[in-house]
Design a protein around this motif. Sequence first.
Motif, PDB file in Angstrom:
ATOM      1  N   MET A   1       4.831 -16.872  13.694  1.00  0.00           N
ATOM      2  CA  MET A   1       5.331 -15.907  14.680  1.00  0.00           C
ATOM      3  C   MET A   1       5.761 -16.627  15.957  1.00  0.00           C
ATOM      4  SD  MET A   1       3.047 -12.457  14.302  1.00  0.00           S
ATOM      5  CE  MET A   1       1.432 -13.165  14.127  1.00  0.00           C
TER       6      MET A   1
ATOM      7  N   ARG B   1       0.261 -11.714  17.306  1.00  0.00           N
ATOM      8  CA  ARG B   1       1.270 -10.675  17.171  1.00  0.00           C
ATOM      9  C   ARG B   1       1.348  -9.803  18.435  1.00  0.00           C
ATOM     10  NH1 ARG B   1       0.499  -6.090  12.577  1.00  0.00           N
ATOM     11  NH2 ARG B   1       2.350  -4.853  13.000  1.00  0.00           N
TER      12      ARG B   1
ATOM     13  N   PRO C   1       0.807  -1.215   0.000  1.00  0.00           N
ATOM     14  CA  PRO C   1       0.000   0.000   0.000  1.00  0.00           C
ATOM     15  C   PRO C   1       0.848   1.276   0.000  1.00  0.00           C
ATOM     16  CG  PRO C   1      -0.037  -1.032   2.175  1.00  0.00           C
ATOM     17  CD  PRO C   1       0.698  -1.967   1.264  1.00  0.00           C
TER      18      PRO C   1
ATOM     19  N   PRO D   1       1.951 -12.364   8.678  1.00  0.00           N
ATOM     20  CA  PRO D   1       3.133 -13.124   9.083  1.00  0.00           C
ATOM     21  C   PRO D   1       2.796 -14.556   9.487  1.00  0.00           C
ATOM     22  CG  PRO D   1       2.601 -11.438  10.711  1.00  0.00           C
ATOM     23  CD  PRO D   1       1.580 -11.320   9.626  1.00  0.00           C
TER      24      PRO D   1
ATOM     25  N   LEU E   1      -1.176  -3.525  25.487  1.00  0.00           N
ATOM     26  CA  LEU E   1      -0.862  -3.257  24.091  1.00  0.00           C
ATOM     27  C   LEU E   1      -1.534  -2.020  23.516  1.00  0.00           C
ATOM     28  CD1 LEU E   1      -0.849  -6.945  23.239  1.00  0.00           C
ATOM     29  CD2 LEU E   1       1.075  -5.396  22.925  1.00  0.00           C
TER      30      LEU E   1
ATOM     31  N   ILE F   1       2.751 -11.988  21.532  1.00  0.00           N
ATOM     32  CA  ILE F   1       4.185 -12.264  21.660  1.00  0.00           C
ATOM     33  C   ILE F   1       4.968 -10.978  21.923  1.00  0.00           C
ATOM     34  CG2 ILE F   1       4.100 -14.371  20.272  1.00  0.00           C
ATOM     35  CD1 ILE F   1       5.468 -12.946  18.064  1.00  0.00           C
ATOM     36  N   LYS F   2       4.408  -9.881  21.493  1.00  0.00           N
ATOM     37  CA  LYS F   2       5.055  -8.607  21.811  1.00  0.00           C
ATOM     38  C   LYS F   2       4.988  -8.367  23.321  1.00  0.00           C
ATOM     39  CE  LYS F   2       5.476  -3.960  20.006  1.00  0.00           C
ATOM     40  NZ  LYS F   2       5.243  -3.160  18.818  1.00  0.00           N
TER      41      LYS F   2
ATOM     42  N   ASN G   1       7.580 -16.314   7.289  1.00  0.00           N
ATOM     43  CA  ASN G   1       6.751 -17.334   6.653  1.00  0.00           C
ATOM     44  C   ASN G   1       6.882 -17.266   5.122  1.00  0.00           C
ATOM     45  OD1 ASN G   1       3.807 -17.790   5.359  1.00  0.00           O
ATOM     46  ND2 ASN G   1       4.097 -19.202   7.064  1.00  0.00           N
TER      47      ASN G   1
ATOM     48  N   ALA H   1       8.001 -10.155   9.880  1.00  0.00           N
ATOM     49  CA  ALA H   1       6.756 -10.494   9.177  1.00  0.00           C
ATOM     50  C   ALA H   1       7.025 -11.359   7.948  1.00  0.00           C
ATOM     51  CB  ALA H   1       6.040  -9.217   8.765  1.00  0.00           C
TER      52      ALA H   1
ATOM     53  N   GLU I   1       8.476  -7.060  17.863  1.00  0.00           N
ATOM     54  CA  GLU I   1       7.727  -7.582  16.722  1.00  0.00           C
ATOM     55  C   GLU I   1       8.525  -8.662  16.023  1.00  0.00           C
ATOM     56  OE1 GLU I   1       5.608  -5.115  14.141  1.00  0.00           O
ATOM     57  OE2 GLU I   1       4.299  -4.852  15.856  1.00  0.00           O
ATOM     58  N   PRO I   2       7.838  -9.687  15.521  1.00  0.00           N
ATOM     59  CA  PRO I   2       8.564 -10.717  14.773  1.00  0.00           C
ATOM     60  C   PRO I   2       8.908 -10.202  13.367  1.00  0.00           C
ATOM     61  CG  PRO I   2       6.225 -11.171  14.720  1.00  0.00           C
ATOM     62  CD  PRO I   2       6.401  -9.939  15.564  1.00  0.00           C
TER      63      PRO I   2
ATOM     64  N   VAL J   1       1.367   0.561  22.577  1.00  0.00           N
ATOM     65  CA  VAL J   1       2.548   0.322  21.732  1.00  0.00           C
ATOM     66  C   VAL J   1       2.182   0.442  20.265  1.00  0.00           C
ATOM     67  CG1 VAL J   1       3.783  -1.096  23.370  1.00  0.00           C
ATOM     68  CG2 VAL J   1       2.151  -2.155  21.812  1.00  0.00           C
ATOM     69  N   SER J   2       3.172   0.789  19.445  1.00  0.00           N
ATOM     70  CA  SER J   2       2.892   0.953  18.019  1.00  0.00           C
ATOM     71  C   SER J   2       3.362  -0.278  17.252  1.00  0.00           C
ATOM     72  CB  SER J   2       3.602   2.191  17.498  1.00  0.00           C
ATOM     73  OG  SER J   2       4.983   2.050  17.711  1.00  0.00           O
ATOM     74  N   PHE J   3       2.815  -0.441  16.056  1.00  0.00           N
ATOM     75  CA  PHE J   3       3.147  -1.592  15.232  1.00  0.00           C
ATOM     76  C   PHE J   3       3.592  -1.143  13.846  1.00  0.00           C
ATOM     77  CE2 PHE J   3       0.328  -3.455  18.356  1.00  0.00           C
ATOM     78  CZ  PHE J   3       1.004  -4.627  18.663  1.00  0.00           C
ATOM     79  N   THR J   4       4.461  -1.957  13.249  1.00  0.00           N
ATOM     80  CA  THR J   4       4.798  -1.754  11.850  1.00  0.00           C
ATOM     81  C   THR J   4       3.573  -2.123  11.017  1.00  0.00           C
ATOM     82  OG1 THR J   4       6.934  -2.649  12.452  1.00  0.00           O
ATOM     83  CG2 THR J   4       6.513  -2.375  10.112  1.00  0.00           C
ATOM     84  N   ALA J   5       3.362  -1.407   9.915  1.00  0.00           N
ATOM     85  CA  ALA J   5       2.251  -1.772   9.040  1.00  0.00           C
ATOM     86  C   ALA J   5       2.620  -3.044   8.287  1.00  0.00           C
ATOM     87  CB  ALA J   5       1.972  -0.627   8.072  1.00  0.00           C
ATOM     88  N   PHE J   6       2.024  -4.150   8.678  1.00  0.00           N
ATOM     89  CA  PHE J   6       2.267  -5.421   7.979  1.00  0.00           C
ATOM     90  C   PHE J   6       1.235  -5.550   6.866  1.00  0.00           C
ATOM     91  CE2 PHE J   6       4.060  -8.063  11.794  1.00  0.00           C
ATOM     92  CZ  PHE J   6       5.202  -7.287  11.789  1.00  0.00           C
ATOM     93  N   TYR J   7       1.657  -5.627   5.620  1.00  0.00           N
ATOM     94  CA  TYR J   7       0.664  -5.924   4.588  1.00  0.00           C
ATOM     95  C   TYR J   7       0.725  -7.391   4.193  1.00  0.00           C
ATOM     96  CZ  TYR J   7       4.026  -5.970   0.751  1.00  0.00           C
ATOM     97  OH  TYR J   7       5.053  -6.285  -0.073  1.00  0.00           O
ATOM     98  N   VAL J   8       1.722  -8.095   4.741  1.00  0.00           N
ATOM     99  CA  VAL J   8       1.806  -9.531   4.547  1.00  0.00           C
ATOM    100  C   VAL J   8       1.402 -10.162   5.880  1.00  0.00           C
ATOM    101  CG1 VAL J   8       3.415 -11.440   4.189  1.00  0.00           C
ATOM    102  CG2 VAL J   8       3.691  -9.321   2.890  1.00  0.00           C
TER     103      VAL J   8
ATOM    104  N   GLN K   1      10.458  -2.304  15.123  1.00  0.00           N
ATOM    105  CA  GLN K   1       9.673  -2.096  16.342  1.00  0.00           C
ATOM    106  C   GLN K   1      10.058  -3.209  17.300  1.00  0.00           C
ATOM    107  OE1 GLN K   1       7.580   0.375  16.914  1.00  0.00           O
ATOM    108  NE2 GLN K   1       7.143   1.209  14.885  1.00  0.00           N
TER     109      GLN K   1
END
Lengths: 472, 104
Positions: free
Chosen positions: B48, A233, A20, B43, B31, A236-237, A161, A158, A155-156, B34-41, A152
Amino acid sequence: MQPDPLAADFRRDRGSFRDPGGFIVRHGEHVFRVVLPSAAERWRQFAASALAAELQSAGLLVSTHEVTPDTLASTLPLPDGALVLQHERIPFVSYPYEWTFDMLRAAALLQLEIVERSLKHRWILKDATAYNVQFQGVTPLFIDVLSFAPLQEGEPWAGYNQFCRMMLYPLMLEAYKRVPFQPWLRSELEGIDPVVFGRMFRGIERLRPGVLSHVVAQAYLQRKFSSADYSVRQQIKAAGMTTQMIATNVHKLRKLIVDLHLPKESTTWSDYSRAHYSEDALARKEAFVRESVAGRRFELGWDMGCNDGRFSKLVADAADTVVAMDSDAGSVNRLYCDLRKDGRTNILPLLVNVANPSPAQGWASCERASLIERGEPQLTLALALVHHLVISANVPLGALLKWLSQITHELVIEFISKEDAMVQRLLLNKDDTYSDYNRESFESYLHQHFRITSRTELPGGTRVLYHAVARN
Amino acid sequence: LLLVVAWALLNVKLWWASDSARILLGEAAVLHFVSFTAFYVDPGSGSMILQLLLGGVSGVYVIFRLFKQKILSMFGIATHDTSVVKPLTGPVPPESEDPHRRSA
C-alpha cells in the motif's frame, strides 16, 4: 434452456469460496453465481452501471444475467435476499500454470484495462487473482463479476500486491531471467512472493524496467511493515491517497507489461511437422485425421502433443472446442499467437505435459481441478506422442493405452516404430529396455481397450495411424 | 525521477515500523468517520505504501506527510509537534485530546 430445478446435481464449485460475497454453482452445462445478501446491493449497482455495459459490449467481461433464485433454491438452501446470476459457460477451464507467456501477458493486460476503465467510472477491482481470467479459445475474459466494488476515495488498489505475485512477477521471471513461470505458479497458487523474487535480481539486473520499483522496493517495504501493529490502510487514507495515484500506477504497469517480451529462442519442436515428414506423408496424415472426424460433431476434442496445431485445426472444424496441448512452451505460445491472428475462436492452446498433467490441488486438495476433471474429450488425437511417453518418460505402453481408454471415447493415435530416426534418436544414450515397444504389442494393447475402426501406414513404413473407439 | 526519489527514500533508511507508527497514529482519529471497501484480500502494508511511491509526484508528497517527522528530524529540523507519541497498541485517543494533531 433452463435446468431442471429438481435435479440433484447442483454443486458448489470447489474453487469458489474466498469471496464472502458469493460463490459459483454448477449444474451440468450451466454456471450460476449466487450473490449473498451482503453483496446484493453492490451487484445491483454494478449491473446497472455504465461500466458493466461498457465492459460487456467491449467483450471483456463474461456475459451474465440475473435469473430467479427459484432456479437453485429448491436444491440449494439460499438465504433470503440472495440473488442468482447465470454466466455464459467457459468451454474449458484453464489455469495460469497452463498458460504460455503471451497468454498470461494478455490476461494481465486485460486485468489492468478493466481496472483503468473501472476507475473512470468510480469503481475498482477489489482483487487481482489470475484465476479471475479465463480463456474462451484465445480470447481472455474476466469472469468474476463480484470483484467490482465502488471506489472509496483515499483507498489503495487492494489487488496490487496480488497482481504483482500472480501476473507481473511470473512475466518478469520469464522475460528477464528466462525461467519458465509455470512450475512456480503450479505449486504456489498465490503466486511469487516479492521477498523471494527480489533475491533473483542482483546488481545491474535491478535496473531492468520495473524491478527496482515493483520488486525490490516492494520486497523491502513488505519486510519493513510485516510486523506493523497498526492499520497502514487507515494511515494512508488519512494522509491523502488519491485515485489518481492508483491510475498513475496502473497506467505505468500497463506500459511495463506491454514492453515485456519472451526472449527469442528456438524451441525443440518449432518446425517439427515440416522437418520430420515428407510432403506426401503429411498429406496422408492430414487426410486420415480428416476422414476420422468427417461428418461428425464433437463437443470437446483434445490434441495431445499438438506441436504447431496443424491437426488441432482439422479437428476444430468438427468440434465445438479443441484443447491443444503440448509440453513445449515455445510451440504452444506460437500456436496461441497464430490463432490470435487467424481469428479462430474454438481452439484453446495449453501447456500440458501428458506425462504429468495438472493435478487437483489447493485447499482440501480440490480447489483447482485436475486436467481430466475439467472436461473429458469425446475425441483425442495422440499423434507422434507415444514414443515420447514410452521411451523418454518411461510410461509403460500398456498403461498408456489403458489410461487413454479411461479419458476419451475416440482416439486417433500414431505409432512410430523403433526403426524410425526420431525413435532412434531417443534411444541413442539409453539401453533399449522397451521390449514391448513394437507394432504387434501396440496393436494388442490398443485392441484390448479400443475397437480399431481404421488404420493406415504412412510412406516410409515406420509410422502407422489408427482410429479407434473405446470399448468401455 | 520518481524512481530516484523512491530509491532515495528507501536508502536513507527511515526508521519505519516502530517510530513512524507513532507519527502515523496521530492521523488515525479522523478515520472514525470514513467508510472502507470490504477487502477480503490483504493488500499488504508495504504494497500500500509502495502504491503511493508509484502514484506520481503527489504520492511522494503523501509519503512525506506520512513520515514528515522522521524525514525532517533526519535533516536536523526539529518540528514543534514531535511529542505526538502514542502507544502502538490500545485505543486511539479522541481528536480533542490531541492538541498537536491538526498541525501534523
